[in-house]
Every structure is written in structure tokens, then in C-alpha cells.
Design an enzyme around this catalytic site. Structure first.
Site, PDB file in Angstrom:
ATOM      1  N   GLN A   1      40.535  39.794  33.704  1.00 60.42           N
ATOM      2  CA  GLN A   1      41.278  41.060  33.620  1.00 60.42           C
ATOM      3  C   GLN A   1      42.764  40.832  33.926  1.00 60.42           C
ATOM      4  O   GLN A   1      43.103  40.455  35.047  1.00 60.42           O
ATOM      5  CB  GLN A   1      40.705  42.038  34.672  1.00 60.42           C
ATOM      6  N   GLY A   2      43.615  41.094  32.961  1.00 63.92           N
ATOM      7  CA  GLY A   2      45.058  40.935  33.166  1.00 63.92           C
ATOM      8  C   GLY A   2      45.733  42.273  33.389  1.00 63.92           C
ATOM      9  O   GLY A   2      46.391  42.804  32.488  1.00 63.92           O
ATOM     10  N   TYR A   3      45.552  42.824  34.571  1.00 62.13           N
ATOM     11  CA  TYR A   3      46.179  44.095  34.919  1.00 62.13           C
ATOM     12  C   TYR A   3      47.349  43.857  35.902  1.00 62.13           C
ATOM     13  O   TYR A   3      48.499  44.064  35.579  1.00 62.13           O
ATOM     14  CB  TYR A   3      45.160  45.034  35.588  1.00 62.13           C
ATOM     15  N   SER A   4      47.006  43.413  37.132  1.00 64.59           N
ATOM     16  CA  SER A   4      48.014  43.339  38.205  1.00 64.59           C
ATOM     17  C   SER A   4      49.113  42.335  37.884  1.00 64.59           C
ATOM     18  O   SER A   4      48.872  41.294  37.285  1.00 64.59           O
ATOM     19  CB  SER A   4      47.352  42.910  39.517  1.00 64.59           C
TER      20      SER A   4
ATOM     21  N   GLU B   1      34.967  49.921  36.235  1.00 66.13           N
ATOM     22  CA  GLU B   1      35.059  48.902  37.284  1.00 66.13           C
ATOM     23  C   GLU B   1      34.722  49.502  38.646  1.00 66.13           C
ATOM     24  O   GLU B   1      33.953  48.947  39.426  1.00 66.13           O
ATOM     25  CB  GLU B   1      36.486  48.313  37.310  1.00 66.13           C
TER      26      GLU B   1
ATOM     27  N   GLU C   1      43.074  53.571  49.668  1.00 62.43           N
ATOM     28  CA  GLU C   1      44.111  54.615  49.758  1.00 62.43           C
ATOM     29  C   GLU C   1      44.365  55.230  48.378  1.00 62.43           C
ATOM     30  O   GLU C   1      44.508  56.443  48.231  1.00 62.43           O
ATOM     31  CB  GLU C   1      45.429  54.044  50.319  1.00 62.43           C
TER      32      GLU C   1
ATOM     33  N   SER D   1      41.138  37.304  38.517  1.00 64.03           N
ATOM     34  CA  SER D   1      39.882  36.668  38.965  1.00 64.03           C
ATOM     35  C   SER D   1      39.308  35.800  37.855  1.00 64.03           C
ATOM     36  O   SER D   1      39.162  36.253  36.714  1.00 64.03           O
ATOM     37  CB  SER D   1      38.842  37.724  39.343  1.00 64.03           C
TER      38      SER D   1
HETATM   39  C1  LIG Z   1      39.103  40.136  45.328  1.00 58.45           C
HETATM   40  C2  LIG Z   1      40.141  40.693  44.417  1.00 58.45           C
HETATM   41  C3  LIG Z   1      40.037  40.467  43.054  1.00 58.45           C
HETATM   42  C4  LIG Z   1      41.018  40.970  42.181  1.00 58.45           C
HETATM   43  N1  LIG Z   1      40.909  40.684  40.846  1.00 58.45           N
HETATM   44  C5  LIG Z   1      41.836  41.149  39.982  1.00 58.45           C
HETATM   45  C6  LIG Z   1      41.757  40.826  38.585  1.00 58.45           C
HETATM   46  O1  LIG Z   1      40.845  40.142  38.149  1.00 58.45           O
HETATM   47  N2  LIG Z   1      42.726  41.287  37.764  1.00 58.45           N
HETATM   48  C7  LIG Z   1      43.741  42.064  38.205  1.00 58.45           C
HETATM   49  O2  LIG Z   1      44.548  42.477  37.388  1.00 58.45           O
HETATM   50  N3  LIG Z   1      43.871  42.356  39.528  1.00 58.45           N
HETATM   51  C8  LIG Z   1      42.943  41.920  40.415  1.00 58.45           C
HETATM   52  N4  LIG Z   1      43.045  42.204  41.773  1.00 58.45           N
HETATM   53  C9  LIG Z   1      44.243  42.908  42.245  1.00 58.45           C
HETATM   54  C10 LIG Z   1      43.973  44.322  42.722  1.00 58.45           C
HETATM   55  O3  LIG Z   1      43.762  45.187  41.647  1.00 58.45           O
HETATM   56  C11 LIG Z   1      45.196  44.731  43.563  1.00 58.45           C
HETATM   57  O4  LIG Z   1      45.204  43.901  44.711  1.00 58.45           O
HETATM   58  C12 LIG Z   1      45.126  46.172  44.003  1.00 58.45           C
HETATM   59  O5  LIG Z   1      45.245  47.042  42.899  1.00 58.45           O
HETATM   60  C13 LIG Z   1      46.264  46.489  45.006  1.00 58.45           C
HETATM   61  O6  LIG Z   1      47.497  46.098  44.518  1.00 58.45           O
HETATM   62  P1  LIG Z   1      48.449  45.166  45.410  1.00 58.45           P
HETATM   63  O7  LIG Z   1      47.650  44.000  45.902  1.00 58.45           O
HETATM   64  O8  LIG Z   1      49.669  44.875  44.603  1.00 58.45           O
HETATM   65  O9  LIG Z   1      48.797  46.037  46.670  1.00 58.45           O
HETATM   66  P2  LIG Z   1      49.971  47.120  46.803  1.00 58.45           P
HETATM   67  O10 LIG Z   1      49.932  48.017  45.627  1.00 58.45           O
HETATM   68  O11 LIG Z   1      51.246  46.405  47.086  1.00 58.45           O
HETATM   69  O12 LIG Z   1      49.502  47.925  48.075  1.00 58.45           O
HETATM   70  C14 LIG Z   1      49.766  47.485  49.405  1.00 58.45           C
HETATM   71  C15 LIG Z   1      49.238  48.546  50.362  1.00 58.45           C
HETATM   72  O13 LIG Z   1      49.919  49.785  50.142  1.00 58.45           O
HETATM   73  C16 LIG Z   1      48.985  50.836  49.908  1.00 58.45           C
HETATM   74  N5  LIG Z   1      49.519  51.765  48.914  1.00 58.45           N
HETATM   75  C17 LIG Z   1      50.157  51.457  47.760  1.00 58.45           C
HETATM   76  N6  LIG Z   1      50.492  52.574  47.091  1.00 58.45           N
HETATM   77  C18 LIG Z   1      50.028  53.628  47.815  1.00 58.45           C
HETATM   78  C19 LIG Z   1      50.063  55.041  47.644  1.00 58.45           C
HETATM   79  N7  LIG Z   1      50.628  55.614  46.571  1.00 58.45           N
HETATM   80  N8  LIG Z   1      49.478  55.813  48.603  1.00 58.45           N
HETATM   81  C20 LIG Z   1      48.885  55.255  49.706  1.00 58.45           C
HETATM   82  N9  LIG Z   1      48.850  53.906  49.920  1.00 58.45           N
HETATM   83  C21 LIG Z   1      49.406  53.112  48.995  1.00 58.45           C
HETATM   84  C22 LIG Z   1      47.756  50.147  49.375  1.00 58.45           C
HETATM   85  O14 LIG Z   1      46.588  50.933  49.605  1.00 58.45           O
HETATM   86  C23 LIG Z   1      47.748  48.844  50.163  1.00 58.45           C
HETATM   87  O15 LIG Z   1      47.140  49.049  51.428  1.00 58.45           O
HETATM   88  C24 LIG Z   1      42.108  41.719  42.678  1.00 58.45           C
HETATM   89  C25 LIG Z   1      42.201  41.954  44.059  1.00 58.45           C
HETATM   90  C26 LIG Z   1      41.239  41.446  44.923  1.00 58.45           C
HETATM   91  C27 LIG Z   1      41.360  41.705  46.386  1.00 58.45           C
END
Ligand SMILES: Cc1cc2nc3c(=O)[nH]c(=O)nc-3n(C[C@H](O)[C@H](O)[C@H](O)COP(=O)(O)OP(=O)(O)OC[C@H]3O[C@@H](n4cnc5c(N)ncnc54)[C@H](O)[C@@H]3O)c2cc1C
Length: 390
Positions: free
Chosen positions: A128-131, A246, A375, A163
Site C-alpha cells: 500500500q503506497g499511501y503514507s 482496511e 485519534e 509494509s
Molecule cells: C505497523 C504499521 C504498518 C503500516 N503500514 C503502512 C503501509 O503499508 N502503507 C502506508 O501507506 N502506510 C502504512 N503505515 C503508516 C500509517 O498509516 C501511519 O503511521 C498513520 O496513518 C499515522 O501517520 P503518521 O505516522 O504520519 O503520524 P502523524 O500523522 O504524524 O501523527 C502523529 C500523532 O498525531 C496525532 N494526530 C495527527 N493528526 C491529528 C488530528 N487531526 N487530531 C488528533 N490527533 C492527531 C496522531 O494520532 C498521532 O498520535 C503503517 C503504520 C504502522 C504502524
């Protein structure tokens, strides 16, 4: 009728599920499928292929795409019978849980015919190429760029936390195709092969020594225009729906389909007069089991209510939030029951199941981050389910 079906499934499982596939699954035996898969335990591959031949890797998908065409009720029975013998899932991953359902809903006939059978048979592993480094919770701010070039797109940019990118064959990816439009409007959902010169992956090494996810770089990567899912610049609609699939999958995967906590507790604490010896822990385990049961019934009711659309909704955020919290509590309870036997990392003194549980316990901590954090789910529930103001 349903009892006959249950009996059929039961007999088939008894005959075909190998004994080693009836034990807790270590992370390194996850049946991902894919061309680069290495099978530590040969039974994993055999179990996957045996189930795929019956359509049991994708029980509710239409048979023409390699599914078994089960109704919701039959699927429920199938899951119950699998849980009864602690059967491992024959195939796991983003193909089955995420891009497959999204293609069933949004894909063209050609896309479905091309990709779905390769998912249900375990031939192709998807990532998955999202983040991106600056786009996680605020996913719609993503910057990876796709520019049309004949019947293809040229893609440049970077993804993160992808992942399994180092082992995946294909990626479903969000790319920006209009830089002028408001951020949610210029995104396209596209599929392309990971095995091409324009794609580089760099595994991210974790403290556990594992590298379950990667940084993924695109330098003039190529994707066919015919692999755009939905409409160009309207990929956000597909992206959101896929997240609902998902989240439903992450949130409702545990609970009723896993070995009951009380069974672990019995093994480690023992019984007195037929009851778990530790009374306070017994209360906590019972309360958790009741919550699990109520949650499973809620998931089932919601699934039945949405039967006409066969698609999840914003309610998936409730499943994701509650289900992942339940799963974390489940492992804390097992830890209370198993004590230091669930804190082993390697070496003597611990059996394979115990070492698996330690890693599984740590892995649950990521459940409330992956697929959108707790959150973010609470924000969605507040706005989209409860209708509260921004
Ligand atoms: C095990 C694992 C597998 C993953 N696999 C994939 C994958 O295959 N492909 C992919 O694309 N991504 C993947 N991810 C990424 C995942 O989708 C992101 O980690 C997640 O969406 C959070 O984004 P971030 O890490 O940039 O955190 P941030 O967005 O930087 O958030 C940091 C903190 O701020 C809080 N926060 C942010 N915005 C708000 C808001 N508006 N209100 C309240 N709180 C807020 C969050 O809850 C968090 O606690 C994976 C993550 C994990 C842990």
C-alpha cells in the site's frame, strides 16, 4: 441447511487442515503469497494452495475470481469452524483485505479479471503506497506526482511505512495528478508493478531486528493508464473506501476468531473447583470475553444491515478503534496469565508458542496506529457517525 453446511466445512477442515496450521501463527509464517514468498514451514504453502483450490482464501468473493461465493451467514459459519480448530488463515495481506474488495467495488471488468484471481490464488502480493514522510494522518496532502505520458503515467516521489514493499509484487498507490486543485481533488488511485527500474525500496530496521516496512522511492516509475482505479483526480473516493475495508479488517480480525484468553489462562494458572484459580483475573477475562462477544455481534449486525451495499462505511472507524483496543487488552490479559513466560525473546525456557506470543503482544501496539491512528478514528466517529460539528 446451515447445519449441513457447517458439517461439510467441519469435515473438510478435519481432513485438510495440517496439524501445524492449527497452532498460533508466528509473524514469520504469515501466508502472504506472492512471487518472492519463502515458506519457512512447507505446510503454510500447502494450506494456502489447498484452500485456494476451494475458494476458501476469499470465501465471499465470486467464484469467477477465485472465491467460494459464500453468503454472509455461510462465511460466519466458516469463520467459526476455522476458530474451533484454531486454524490459521490460509492467506493474509492487503490483496485480500484491501485492494481486492476495492477492485470488486470500483474496478473495471478488465481490472477485476486481471488482478482478483491472482490475489485469491496467492500469486501476487500487494503493498500500500499511501503514507509519505509529511503525509500520514493528513493523507490528502500527499505529494508523489504522476504525469501522463502516452498510455502510461510517469511517477516520482516517496512513500514511507510501506509494509512488505521489499517483498511485494504490485503496489496500489495514491499519486497527485492535479497540483492546482484542492488537495482532496487532485489525487488518483493507481496500480503498478514493484518490479521495475523506477522503484527502489529501503527496509526500515526496527528495534526487534525485523523490517516489516520500507521507505519506497519512485524515480520515473511507470504505470499503465488502464490501471487507474476509478476516475483520474477522483482517487480520494477509492482511497477512503479502501481505508474502510482496511479498518474493518484490522478492527474485526481478532476476538471471536482467536483462541479464547481463558484457554491460555487455564494452562498457566490452573483450575480450582472447575474455575480459574485467580479470581480477580477471572473477572477481567470474563468481562473482556463479554465485550468481545458484544463487539462481534455488533460487527455482524452492521454487516447484515449493509448487506445490500456489501460495503463498509464510516462505522468502520468504530470497529477499528474498539477492535484494536480490545486486541491490546486481550494480550495484556494473556500476559497477566502467562507471566514471565510471555516475556521471552529467544533461548531456552520458552516454547515456540510463548515466543510467538511475546512478539504478537508487541505487535498489537501498532494496531492503533496502522490504517489511521485512534485519534483520527475518534475524529471521524465524531464528525461522520455522530454528526458533531468540526
Ligand atoms: C505497523 C504499521 C504498518 C503500516 N503500514 C503502512 C503501509 O503499508 N502503507 C502506508 O501507506 N502506510 C502504512 N503505515 C503508516 C500509517 O498509516 C501511519 O503511521 C498513520 O496513518 C499515522 O501517520 P503518521 O505516522 O504520519 O503520524 P502523524 O500523522 O504524524 O501523527 C502523529 C500523532 O498525531 C496525532 N494526530 C495527527 N493528526 C491529528 C488530528 N487531526 N487530531 C488528533 N490527533 C492527531 C496522531 O494520532 C498521532 O498520535 C503503517 C503504520 C504502522 C504502524
Amino acid at each position: 441447511m446451515t447445519e449441513k453446511f457447517r458439517l461439510q466445512i467441519r469435515e473438510w477442515l478435519d481432513e485438510n487442515c495440517p496439524p501445524s496450521m492449527r497452532t498460533p501463527m508466528p509473524a514469520d509464517e504469515t501466508p502472504t503469497g506472492g512471487k518472492k514468498a519463502r515458506y519457512k514451514n512447507p505446510d503454510t504453502k500447502q494450506w494456502m494452495e489447498t484452500c485456494a483450490a476451494k475458494g476458501y482464501t476469499a470465501p465471499i468473493w465470486p467464484t469467477e475470481y477465485g472465491g467460494a461465493g459464500m453468503s454472509a451467514e455461510q462465511h460466519q459459519i466458516f469463520r467459526q469452524e476455522m476458530a474451533r480448530i484454531n486454524a490459521r488463515p490460509p492467506l493474509a495481506g492487503m490483496g485480500l483485505a484491501m485492494i481486492g474488495p476495492a477492485l470488486l467495488e470500483f474496478g473495471t471488468d478488465e481490472q477485476k479479471a486481471e488482478h482478483l484471481p491472482k490475489i485469491s490464488s496467492g500469486e501476487i502480493w500487494w503493498c500500500q503506497g499511501y503514507s509519505e514522510p509529511n503525509s500520514g494522518s493528513d493523507l490528502a496532502s500527499l505529494q508523489t506526482r504522476a504525469v501522463p505520458d502516452g498510455d502510461e503515467y510517469t511517477i516520482n516521489g516517496q512513500k514511507i511505512w510501506t509494509s512488505g514493499a521489499d517483498s511485494a509484487d504490485w503496489i496500489f498507490c495514491l499519486v497527485r495528478t492535479d497540483t492546482e486543485a484542492p488537495k482532496h481533488s487532485g489525487i488518483t488511485f493507481i496500480l503498478f508493478s514493484m518490479d521495475q527500474p523506477g522503484v527502489t525500496v529501503k527496509p526500515i530496521l526496527l528495534i526487534s531486528g525485523m523490517s516489516p516496512f520500507c521507505e519506497t522511492f519512485f524515480e520515473d516509475a511507470r504505470a499503465l493508464r488502464s490501471n487507474v482505479v476509478g476516475k483520474v483526480n477522483e482517487g480520494w473516493t477509492v482511497a477512503k473506501r479502501l481505508l474502510q475495508y482496511e479498518r474493518t479488517s484490522i478492527g474485526s480480525g481478532g476476538g471471536q476468531s482467536q483462541r479464547p484468553v481463558v484457554d491460555f489462562a487455564k494452562d498457566y494458572i490452573g483450575l480450582v473447583n472447575g474455575r480459574l484459580a485467580d479470581a480477580p483475573l477471572r473477572d477481567e477475562i470474563v468481562a473482556h470475553a463479554m465485550d468481545d462477544r458484544a463487539f462481534a455481534l455488533t460487527v455482524r449486525r452492521t454487516t447484515e444491515e449493509s448487506r445490500s451495499t456489501q460495503a463498509p462505511s464510516f462505522v468502520s472507524s468504530m470497529f477499528k478503534f474498539y477492535g484494536t483496543e480490545q486486541n491490546k487488552i486481550r494480550f495484556e490479559l494473556m500476559m497477566s496469565a502467562m507471566g514471565t513466560q510471555m516475556l521471552g525473546w529467544e533461548g531456552g525456557g520458552f516454547d515456540d508458542m510463548e515466543l510467538t506470543q511475546t512478539r504478537a503482544w508487541l505487535r498489537t501496539k501498532a494496531n492503533s496506529i496502522e490504517g489511521g491512528t485512534s485519534e483520527v478514528q475518534l475524529n471521524i466517529i465524531a464528525k461522520r457517525v455522530l454528526g458533531l460539528p468540526d
